[in-house]
Design a protein around this motif. Sequence first.
Motif, PDB file in Angstrom:
ATOM      1  N   SER A  12      40.907  47.012  30.520  1.00  0.00           N
ATOM      2  CA  SER A  12      41.615  46.678  31.550  1.00  0.00           C
ATOM      3  C   SER A  12      41.546  47.592  32.853  1.00  0.00           C
ATOM      4  N   VAL A  14      43.900  47.483  35.337  1.00  0.00           N
ATOM      5  CA  VAL A  14      45.188  47.607  35.830  1.00  0.00           C
ATOM      6  C   VAL A  14      45.597  48.772  36.440  1.00  0.00           C
ATOM      7  N   ASN A  15      45.157  50.171  35.678  1.00  0.00           N
ATOM      8  CA  ASN A  15      45.631  51.333  36.103  1.00  0.00           C
ATOM      9  C   ASN A  15      44.555  52.009  37.270  1.00  0.00           C
ATOM     10  N   ILE A  27      43.623  43.240  42.194  1.00  0.00           N
ATOM     11  CA  ILE A  27      44.337  44.032  40.922  1.00  0.00           C
ATOM     12  C   ILE A  27      45.604  43.459  40.851  1.00  0.00           C
ATOM     13  N   GLU A  28      46.458  43.885  42.021  1.00  0.00           N
ATOM     14  CA  GLU A  28      47.896  43.738  41.808  1.00  0.00           C
ATOM     15  C   GLU A  28      48.296  42.216  41.818  1.00  0.00           C
ATOM     16  N   ARG A  29      47.395  41.287  42.173  1.00  0.00           N
ATOM     17  CA  ARG A  29      47.861  39.869  41.749  1.00  0.00           C
ATOM     18  C   ARG A  29      47.285  39.413  40.545  1.00  0.00           C
ATOM     19  N   GLY A  30      46.831  40.292  39.576  1.00  0.00           N
ATOM     20  CA  GLY A  30      46.150  39.897  38.318  1.00  0.00           C
ATOM     21  C   GLY A  30      44.945  39.258  38.192  1.00  0.00           C
ATOM     22  N   TYR A  31      44.181  39.379  39.300  1.00  0.00           N
ATOM     23  CA  TYR A  31      42.871  38.510  39.234  1.00  0.00           C
ATOM     24  C   TYR A  31      41.637  39.408  38.611  1.00  0.00           C
ATOM     25  N   GLU A  33      40.815  41.533  35.398  1.00  0.00           N
ATOM     26  CA  GLU A  33      41.089  41.965  33.992  1.00  0.00           C
ATOM     27  C   GLU A  33      40.021  42.947  33.525  1.00  0.00           C
TER      28      GLU A  33
END
Length: 69
Positions: A12, A14-15, A27-31, A33
């Motif tokens: 991931s 995410v960080n 990344i902030e919107r979760g698009y 992975e």
Amino acid sequence: MPVEDFENDGQSVVNYKARSAALRTLIERGYVEQCSDIAALDRALCEKPVTFYVGIDPTAPSLHAGHLV
């Protein structure tokens, strides 16, 4: 975290602290992975326009189950 210091093993992202506004937003919107080389993508987005393939037709009147696959 500087782009050059980020090690990505396909896990991931995410960080990851993106320098490009586009990648940061994705990344902030979760698009996003996973990415095979997130630092290279970030550098490319900082350097020039990049074309994305979304997999849907945003001009279509509706979405169908095939868009979810």
